[in-house]
Design an enzyme around this catalytic site. Sequence first.
Site, PDB file in Angstrom:
ATOM      1  N   GLU A  17      -2.265   7.581  -4.576  1.00 54.34           N
ATOM      2  CA  GLU A  17      -2.965   6.894  -5.797  1.00 54.34           C
ATOM      3  C   GLU A  17      -4.277   7.448  -6.119  1.00 54.34           C
ATOM      4  O   GLU A  17      -5.080   7.424  -5.215  1.00 54.34           O
ATOM      5  CB  GLU A  17      -2.982   5.355  -5.337  1.00 54.34           C
ATOM      6  CG  GLU A  17      -3.107   4.465  -6.556  1.00 54.34           C
ATOM      7  CD  GLU A  17      -2.785   2.914  -6.365  1.00 54.34           C
ATOM      8  OE1 GLU A  17      -3.599   2.202  -6.546  1.00 54.34           O
ATOM      9  OE2 GLU A  17      -1.817   2.887  -5.395  1.00 54.34           O
ATOM     10  N   ARG A  64       1.023  -1.090   0.009  1.00 60.74           N
ATOM     11  CA  ARG A  64       0.040  -0.064   0.013  1.00 60.74           C
ATOM     12  C   ARG A  64       0.969   1.405   0.229  1.00 60.74           C
ATOM     13  O   ARG A  64       1.829   1.397   0.552  1.00 60.74           O
ATOM     14  CB  ARG A  64      -1.005   0.054   1.270  1.00 60.74           C
ATOM     15  CG  ARG A  64      -2.000  -0.843   1.012  1.00 60.74           C
ATOM     16  CD  ARG A  64      -2.897  -0.694   0.064  1.00 60.74           C
ATOM     17  NE  ARG A  64      -4.120  -1.681   0.163  1.00 60.74           N
ATOM     18  CZ  ARG A  64      -4.193  -2.630  -0.906  1.00 60.74           C
ATOM     19  NH1 ARG A  64      -3.093  -2.793  -1.729  1.00 60.74           N
ATOM     20  NH2 ARG A  64      -5.150  -3.407  -0.938  1.00 60.74           N
ATOM     21  N   HIS A  95      -0.334  -0.234 -10.176  1.00 62.56           N
ATOM     22  CA  HIS A  95      -0.985  -0.829  -9.376  1.00 62.56           C
ATOM     23  C   HIS A  95      -1.561  -2.420  -9.903  1.00 62.56           C
ATOM     24  O   HIS A  95      -2.771  -2.647 -10.014  1.00 62.56           O
ATOM     25  CB  HIS A  95      -2.057  -0.278  -8.643  1.00 62.56           C
ATOM     26  CG  HIS A  95      -2.619  -0.804  -7.297  1.00 62.56           C
ATOM     27  ND1 HIS A  95      -3.223  -0.215  -6.293  1.00 62.56           N
ATOM     28  CD2 HIS A  95      -2.654  -2.194  -7.016  1.00 62.56           C
ATOM     29  CE1 HIS A  95      -3.550  -1.004  -5.355  1.00 62.56           C
ATOM     30  NE2 HIS A  95      -3.313  -2.004  -5.495  1.00 62.56           N
TER      31      HIS A  95
END
Length: 320
Positions: free
Chosen positions: A265, A236, A283
């Site tokens: 993000e 993360r 991602h």
Amino acid sequence: MKKVFIAGPIPEKGLEILKAHFEVEMYEGEGIIDKETLKNGVKDAFGLVSLLSTEVDQEVIDSGTELQFIANYGAGFNNVDIDYARSKNIDVSNTPKASTDATAELTMAILLAVARRIPEGDQLMRNQGFNGWAPLFFRGREVSGKTIGIIGLGEIGTAVAQRAKGFNMNILYTGPHQKPDKEQALGTQYVDLDTLLQNADFVTINAAYQPSMKHMIDTPQLKMMKPTSYLINASRGPIVHEAALLEALENKMIEGAALDVYEFEPEITEGLKSLKNVVITPHIGNATFEARDMMAEMVANNLIKKATGETPDYIVNASK
């Protein structure tokens, strides 16, 4: 039929299952669903399939007056206010295990890519080419025999360790709990975070995110790392303070980094894009046909279980 609202397109495999049991409405607009559309979608829905990019906060949950189940399409679930959902007697599930192999493979792929300068070499060949083999040309770092430090030896971290073992790497790990059974099976050694950072040639983050982990890797931690080391994050984004990482890379505090996730993000700290010693991917940790199909089946089957009175799998906000 009960209604299920899906916050964005999912693989056909899961969609077919849902359509056989529910009235299905799916957002198919451009980009990430906006809050008003999401609120309208859930207002009369029994179930919501949320994506990792879908913020399901109190306002969204309150809009779902008939909402009984939130099936989060992803191993993570920090995008959903799970405690507030519990207060409304709404179960929230995730899709663990489906991502394990795919994310571990991606972790090793970007690790190798940055160590051996593969994207950089690809761009060189596409743009200007090279003059031929030479002893000092385009040297990178070998992985074999080096030390990998894994932050978080859960399902994905364990799978990374298994692959690192195949490269004859020395394996350190850290986390809230020591895991003697895995140490014996994988030849890993449990250390604290500081020791891991000081000794690892490759530091890879594979931990499940908690708010307390924000900026776990910041300037003090980056200063502990070897100047020849690499930081890999496929977990993360907020775990790493991106501004501090940019400074560390620019000042050659560490040799390189490979990132699949980002602090803000989908935005990325602009300076990272221009650095040659960083690999950046969008991602895609579990972006395989196999993993995404499995995740779609998991959310669909959990919604069916909830609708038919069975206990769904992987509830992340079960009553205590």
